[in-house]
Design an enzyme around this catalytic site. Structure first.
Site, PDB file in Angstrom:
ATOM      1  N   GLY A   1       0.817  -1.213   0.162  1.00 14.36           N
ATOM      2  CA  GLY A   1       0.119   0.053   0.108  1.00 14.36           C
ATOM      3  C   GLY A   1       0.771   1.281  -0.010  1.00 14.36           C
ATOM      4  O   GLY A   1       2.060   1.187   0.377  1.00 14.36           O
TER       5      GLY A   1
ATOM      6  N   GLN B   1       2.822   9.784   2.012  1.00 15.51           N
ATOM      7  CA  GLN B   1       4.054   9.302   1.906  1.00 15.51           C
ATOM      8  C   GLN B   1       5.122   9.880   0.793  1.00 15.51           C
ATOM      9  O   GLN B   1       6.171   9.826   0.872  1.00 15.51           O
ATOM     10  CB  GLN B   1       4.072   7.835   1.849  1.00 15.51           C
ATOM     11  CG  GLN B   1       3.488   7.420   3.092  1.00 15.51           C
ATOM     12  CD  GLN B   1       3.347   5.647   3.091  1.00 15.51           C
ATOM     13  OE1 GLN B   1       2.397   5.065   2.476  1.00 15.51           O
ATOM     14  NE2 GLN B   1       4.381   5.155   3.596  1.00 15.51           N
TER      15      GLN B   1
ATOM     16  N   CYS C   1       6.155  -0.279   7.398  1.00 17.19           N
ATOM     17  CA  CYS C   1       5.623   1.014   6.582  1.00 17.19           C
ATOM     18  C   CYS C   1       6.865   1.441   5.747  1.00 17.19           C
ATOM     19  O   CYS C   1       7.922   1.293   6.249  1.00 17.19           O
ATOM     20  CB  CYS C   1       5.416   1.987   7.698  1.00 17.19           C
ATOM     21  SG  CYS C   1       4.814   3.566   6.858  1.00 17.19           S
ATOM     22  N   LEU C   2       6.758   1.840   4.582  1.00 21.86           N
ATOM     23  CA  LEU C   2       7.835   2.102   3.755  1.00 21.86           C
ATOM     24  C   LEU C   2       8.403   3.514   4.108  1.00 21.86           C
ATOM     25  O   LEU C   2       9.467   3.816   3.683  1.00 21.86           O
ATOM     26  CB  LEU C   2       7.123   2.353   2.370  1.00 21.86           C
ATOM     27  CG  LEU C   2       6.843   1.004   1.671  1.00 21.86           C
ATOM     28  CD1 LEU C   2       5.787   1.395   0.390  1.00 21.86           C
ATOM     29  CD2 LEU C   2       7.989   0.081   1.554  1.00 21.86           C
TER      30      LEU C   2
ATOM     31  N   HIS D   1      -4.177   1.163   8.034  1.00 22.58           N
ATOM     32  CA  HIS D   1      -2.784   1.792   7.948  1.00 22.58           C
ATOM     33  C   HIS D   1      -2.709   2.907   7.094  1.00 22.58           C
ATOM     34  O   HIS D   1      -2.099   3.942   7.296  1.00 22.58           O
ATOM     35  CB  HIS D   1      -1.839   0.553   7.632  1.00 22.58           C
ATOM     36  CG  HIS D   1      -0.266   1.014   7.398  1.00 22.58           C
ATOM     37  ND1 HIS D   1       0.590   0.825   8.345  1.00 22.58           N
ATOM     38  CD2 HIS D   1       0.090   1.827   6.711  1.00 22.58           C
ATOM     39  CE1 HIS D   1       1.931   1.217   8.096  1.00 22.58           C
ATOM     40  NE2 HIS D   1       1.590   2.023   6.981  1.00 22.58           N
ATOM     41  N   GLU D   2      -3.358   2.728   5.745  1.00 22.32           N
ATOM     42  CA  GLU D   2      -3.133   3.896   4.942  1.00 22.32           C
ATOM     43  C   GLU D   2      -4.055   5.063   5.277  1.00 22.32           C
ATOM     44  O   GLU D   2      -3.511   6.212   4.850  1.00 22.32           O
ATOM     45  CB  GLU D   2      -3.597   3.362   3.329  1.00 22.32           C
ATOM     46  CG  GLU D   2      -2.935   2.153   3.001  1.00 22.32           C
ATOM     47  CD  GLU D   2      -1.391   2.552   3.107  1.00 22.32           C
ATOM     48  OE1 GLU D   2      -0.860   3.439   3.018  1.00 22.32           O
ATOM     49  OE2 GLU D   2      -0.725   1.265   3.066  1.00 22.32           O
TER      50      GLU D   2
ATOM     51  N   HIS E   1      -2.281   7.296   7.400  1.00 24.69           N
ATOM     52  CA  HIS E   1      -1.323   8.359   6.724  1.00 24.69           C
ATOM     53  C   HIS E   1      -2.201   9.425   6.241  1.00 24.69           C
ATOM     54  O   HIS E   1      -1.607  10.649   6.630  1.00 24.69           O
ATOM     55  CB  HIS E   1      -0.710   7.629   5.757  1.00 24.69           C
ATOM     56  CG  HIS E   1       0.536   6.613   5.852  1.00 24.69           C
ATOM     57  ND1 HIS E   1       1.574   7.032   6.615  1.00 24.69           N
ATOM     58  CD2 HIS E   1       0.604   5.276   5.520  1.00 24.69           C
ATOM     59  CE1 HIS E   1       2.447   6.219   6.541  1.00 24.69           C
ATOM     60  NE2 HIS E   1       2.071   5.064   6.052  1.00 24.69           N
TER      61      HIS E   1
END
Ligand code: GNR
Ligand code: NI
Length: 171
Positions: free
Chosen positions: A46, A51, A91-92, A133-134, A137
């Site tokens: 994702g 981000q 997480c990226l 999670h997204e 963000h």
């Protein structure tokens, strides 16, 4: 298509609240394509616009094994949450950190797709976790904020040191 740089925690821009998208134009479609390319290349399941330093309400997700089920969510809202589950998250924007987070087990989401059509989706398992999670963000929240202050401070120190080391090596 192009790969976009991903902001890294503790970058303060990860805490900006994203704005609603009012008009799906060529710029939005290009960003969605670039976000998908960036997510697949990372690789990740994702990616939120936040981000990649675009503070608008759009996320891309693909939790499939074959990486052939891309979902794009514009202005997503969680309509309903049920149950509880614990899963290890990464997480990226927080590379190398994996920690257990408690989330709702099932969610119902409403969003628009790139054609501007509204759709609803019931999700569970990894997809439900990824959606939560997204959406966090987009509200400026990174998963480490569910951890203890001590763990958050250790993660900040570790990632800040990594950046400093990298800057020294390439200088
Ligand atoms: O690639 C990712 N994997 C992942 C694993 C468990 C829970 C959440 C995620 S999302 C993450 C990509 C990312 O950082 N999205 O914001
Ligand atoms: Ni993330």
């Amino acid at each position: 298509m192009s790969l976009l740089p991903i902001l890294r925690y503790p970058d303060p821009r990860l805490h900006i609240k994203a704005k609603q998208i009012t008009h799906i134009d060529a710029g939005i479609r290009q960003l969605a394509a670039d976000m998908a390319e960036t997510m697949y290349a990372a690789p990740g399941i994702g990616l939120a616009a936040t981000q990649v330093d675009h503070h608008i309400r759009m996320v891309v997700i693909d939790v499939s094994e074959e990486k052939n089920q891309l979902l794009t969510f514009i202005n997503p809202e969680i309509l309903e949450r049920s149950g509880e589950c614990q899963g290890e998250e990464g997480c990226l924007s927080v590379p190398g950190v994996y920690e257990t987070v408690t989330r709702a087990e099932q969610v119902r989401v409403r969003a628009q797709n790139l054609a501007g059509e509204t759709f609803e989706l019931a999700a569970d398992g990894l997809l439900a976790i990824c959606i939560q999670h997204e959406l966090d963000h987009l509200d400026g929240k990174v998963f480490v904020e569910y951890l203890s202050r001590l763990k958050q401070d250790r993660i900040k120190t570790k990632l800040t040191k990594q950046v400093k080391h990298h800057e020294r090596v390439i200088a």
